[in-house]
Design a protein around this motif. Sequence first.
Motif, mmCIF file in Angstrom:
data_model
loop_
_atom_site.group_PDB
_atom_site.id
_atom_site.type_symbol
_atom_site.label_atom_id
_atom_site.label_comp_id
_atom_site.label_asym_id
_atom_site.label_seq_id
_atom_site.Cartn_x
_atom_site.Cartn_y
_atom_site.Cartn_z
ATOM 1 N N TRP A 1 -6.776 14.639 10.103
ATOM 2 C CA TRP A 1 -6.118 14.300 11.362
ATOM 3 C C TRP A 1 -6.787 13.118 12.057
ATOM 4 C CZ3 TRP A 1 -1.474 14.974 12.750
ATOM 5 C CH2 TRP A 1 -1.063 14.904 14.094
ATOM 6 N N MET A 2 -8.094 13.145 12.119
ATOM 7 C CA MET A 2 -8.820 12.064 12.772
ATOM 8 C C MET A 2 -8.886 10.817 11.898
ATOM 9 S SD MET A 2 -9.124 13.511 15.547
ATOM 10 C CE MET A 2 -9.813 12.066 16.364
ATOM 11 N N GLY A 3 -8.583 10.989 10.617
ATOM 12 C CA GLY A 3 -8.563 9.843 9.704
ATOM 13 C C GLY A 3 -7.296 9.023 9.804
ATOM 14 N N LEU A 4 -6.260 9.573 10.459
ATOM 15 C CA LEU A 4 -5.024 8.816 10.665
ATOM 16 C C LEU A 4 -5.263 7.695 11.674
ATOM 17 C CD1 LEU A 4 -2.314 11.641 10.951
ATOM 18 C CD2 LEU A 4 -2.605 10.042 9.057
ATOM 19 N N ASP A 5 -4.585 6.573 11.488
ATOM 20 C CA ASP A 5 -4.687 5.471 12.444
ATOM 21 C C ASP A 5 -4.252 5.950 13.824
ATOM 22 O OD1 ASP A 5 -5.532 3.812 10.443
ATOM 23 O OD2 ASP A 5 -3.581 2.851 10.138
ATOM 24 N N ASP A 6 -4.875 5.388 14.860
ATOM 25 C CA ASP A 6 -4.582 5.800 16.237
ATOM 26 C C ASP A 6 -3.125 5.588 16.615
ATOM 27 O OD1 ASP A 6 -7.177 6.583 16.550
ATOM 28 O OD2 ASP A 6 -7.819 4.776 17.619
ATOM 29 N N ASP A 7 -2.462 4.629 15.965
ATOM 30 C CA ASP A 7 -1.051 4.391 16.285
ATOM 31 C C ASP A 7 -0.127 5.347 15.534
ATOM 32 O OD1 ASP A 7 -1.666 3.170 13.841
ATOM 33 O OD2 ASP A 7 0.046 1.806 13.989
ATOM 34 N N LEU A 8 -0.595 5.886 14.400
ATOM 35 C CA LEU A 8 0.227 6.805 13.595
ATOM 36 C C LEU A 8 0.143 8.248 14.088
ATOM 37 C CD1 LEU A 8 -0.206 5.791 9.824
ATOM 38 C CD2 LEU A 8 1.858 5.632 11.234
ATOM 39 N N GLY B 1 7.716 4.403 4.609
ATOM 40 C CA GLY B 1 6.812 3.415 4.039
ATOM 41 C C GLY B 1 5.386 3.550 4.547
ATOM 42 N N LYS B 2 5.196 4.290 5.640
ATOM 43 C CA LYS B 2 3.858 4.475 6.203
ATOM 44 C C LYS B 2 3.333 5.886 5.935
ATOM 45 C CE LYS B 2 4.560 1.245 10.056
ATOM 46 N NZ LYS B 2 4.579 1.106 11.547
ATOM 47 N N VAL B 3 4.210 6.866 6.134
ATOM 48 C CA VAL B 3 3.830 8.268 5.936
ATOM 49 C C VAL B 3 4.931 8.961 5.138
ATOM 50 C CG1 VAL B 3 3.217 10.454 7.042
ATOM 51 C CG2 VAL B 3 2.582 8.298 8.146
ATOM 52 N N GLU B 4 4.528 9.785 4.212
ATOM 53 C CA GLU B 4 5.478 10.542 3.389
ATOM 54 C C GLU B 4 5.113 12.020 3.417
ATOM 55 O OE1 GLU B 4 6.977 10.873 -1.282
ATOM 56 O OE2 GLU B 4 5.634 9.262 -0.660
ATOM 57 N N ALA C 1 0.834 -1.201 0.000
ATOM 58 C CA ALA C 1 0.000 0.000 0.000
ATOM 59 C C ALA C 1 0.869 1.251 0.000
ATOM 60 C CB ALA C 1 -0.904 0.002 1.230
ATOM 61 N N ALA C 2 0.432 2.249 -0.746
ATOM 62 C CA ALA C 2 1.187 3.503 -0.816
ATOM 63 C C ALA C 2 1.151 4.201 0.533
ATOM 64 C CB ALA C 2 0.583 4.402 -1.888
ATOM 65 N N PRO C 3 2.247 4.860 0.924
ATOM 66 C CA PRO C 3 2.252 5.586 2.203
ATOM 67 C C PRO C 3 1.275 6.756 2.173
ATOM 68 C CG PRO C 3 4.225 6.112 0.929
ATOM 69 C CD PRO C 3 3.534 4.983 0.211
ATOM 70 N N ILE C 4 0.811 7.164 3.339
ATOM 71 C CA ILE C 4 -0.066 8.326 3.469
ATOM 72 C C ILE C 4 0.747 9.574 3.156
ATOM 73 C CG2 ILE C 4 -1.415 9.695 5.093
ATOM 74 C CD1 ILE C 4 -1.847 7.015 6.644
ATOM 75 N N GLU C 5 0.249 10.394 2.250
ATOM 76 C CA GLU C 5 0.980 11.616 1.881
ATOM 77 C C GLU C 5 0.504 12.797 2.711
ATOM 78 O OE1 GLU C 5 2.202 14.396 -1.962
ATOM 79 O OE2 GLU C 5 0.373 13.192 -2.052
ATOM 80 N N VAL D 1 9.931 12.316 9.949
ATOM 81 C CA VAL D 1 8.924 11.349 9.490
ATOM 82 C C VAL D 1 9.567 10.299 8.589
ATOM 83 C CG1 VAL D 1 6.846 11.060 8.081
ATOM 84 C CG2 VAL D 1 6.965 12.905 9.757
ATOM 85 N N ASP D 2 10.479 10.722 7.722
ATOM 86 C CA ASP D 2 11.191 9.777 6.852
ATOM 87 C C ASP D 2 11.959 8.740 7.668
ATOM 88 O OD1 ASP D 2 10.237 10.966 4.591
ATOM 89 O OD2 ASP D 2 12.070 12.074 4.119
#
Length: 329
Positions: A245-252, A58-61, A24-28, A52-53
């Motif tokens: 912001w609230m759409g991000l996973d709770d762990d991210l 691989g998770k967030v860009e 899956a593509a990282p969250i931009e 962040v890098d």
Amino acid sequence: MNKLKTTLTGLALVIGMTSASAFAAPIEIKFSHVVAENTPKGQMAIKFKQLVDERLKGKVEVNVYPNAQLFGDNKVLEAMLLGDVEIAAPSLSKFNKYTKQLQVFDLPFLFKDMAAVDRFQQGPAGQGLLNALDKKGLVGLGYLHNGMKQLSASNPIKTPADIKGKKFRIMSSDALAAQFEAVGAVPLKKPFSEVFTLLQTRAIDGQENTWSNIYSKKFFEVQPYITESNHGVLDYFVVTSKEFWMGLDDDLRPQVKKALDEAIAYGNQIAADKANIDRQAIVNSKRSKVLSLTDAERALWVEAMKPVWSQFEDEIGKDLIQAAVKSNM
């Protein structure tokens, strides 16, 4: 045979989902701002990307767009609500149409120095303001410093009488307009990009800004006098959309916030250092004379401009103004 087909189909589906998840593509996160990369804000954005890098590869860009490559400060908040950009850091004065409470930072002589500003922003009242845009679909993530504002002018300014009738450029803020009207000056709301030309052609008599902006934009080359007034603060509000912001996973989410907090602290240190360096560079240039105020002269300015506080008390909130005053102690 049917059972075998069903099992194999299910297995293929699981493998397919696992494979899709793995690739899956990282969250931009598009970070849009209007200044150069060598400014405190520009350096903060780069630091955020680096952190962040390192931590979420691989998770967030994070992709940074400086110099208004995507949007100017007047359009970026609308773009954010449409999902076209994820993070921005406009000046606090840009939020007037979304909330009146942030006008507290435009009140004259409310904070005596940046340490007081920091105490207020990190205290309960300042942290509470991060949620002031909630009903508008925006989330405040932190405060980024630029510094205290000074007055530059074509004539020496020491007392309020010296500024009477003079035309001064301001940001689009009713509180800033009231500040200059209180001392008989003429405030003009003009884009930042036009300030140098307006000063150079004497279309205006002066402007208010931080040492960093006065130096980097070369205002000191076309303004023979700068009064070290420290009469106000110019800071930025780092924001995102509530939906993103609230759409991000709770762990991210906490990991992204931690990286941003560290980047903001880094940018604020650069801003503090740069204010001192740029002030000295202006002095050394001998193109503009830096004027200091005596305690008596400063008291005249405070007396003349302090009524602006009560003028905006109903919009901002008396409790917020009082909390800001206490931050000076």
